[in-house]
Design a protein around this motif. Sequence first.
Motif, short mmCIF file in Angstrom:
data_model
loop_
_atom_site.label_atom_id
_atom_site.label_comp_id
_atom_site.label_asym_id
_atom_site.label_seq_id
_atom_site.Cartn_x
_atom_site.Cartn_y
_atom_site.Cartn_z
N LEU A 1 0.67 -1.21 -0.03
CA LEU A 1 0.01 -0.13 0.08
C LEU A 1 1.00 1.19 -0.07
O LEU A 1 0.68 2.20 -0.86
N LYS B 1 2.42 1.79 -3.57
CA LYS B 1 1.57 2.47 -4.39
C LYS B 1 1.06 3.87 -4.05
O LYS B 1 0.96 4.46 -5.10
N HIS B 2 1.08 4.18 -3.06
CA HIS B 2 0.85 5.59 -2.34
C HIS B 2 2.21 6.51 -2.77
O HIS B 2 1.96 7.53 -3.37
#
Length: 83
Positions: A43, A46-47
């Motif tokens: 996560l 991706k951020h």
Amino acid sequence: MADEGQGGKKSGGLRDLVTAESMLQMAIALPIGCLIGWFGGDLLDKHFHTGWMAIVGILMGAAGGFISLITTAQKYLKKGNQD
């Protein structure tokens, strides 16, 4: 109480179930820690548009899993010495 034998100790069947539960906890701690670390790192990757945080997450999850495994094993060994 019904689940206590003589001397206040737990009966054999309940003690065996508690032992099995702690062994299952030790078997699951490391893989679950790695998976949670990987998902969290993915996560963050991706951020922030990076590619290395998932690996760090896996390593941190493995470290947490090992800590959990060691503390559970120490508690179990201390209980085993008292019997």
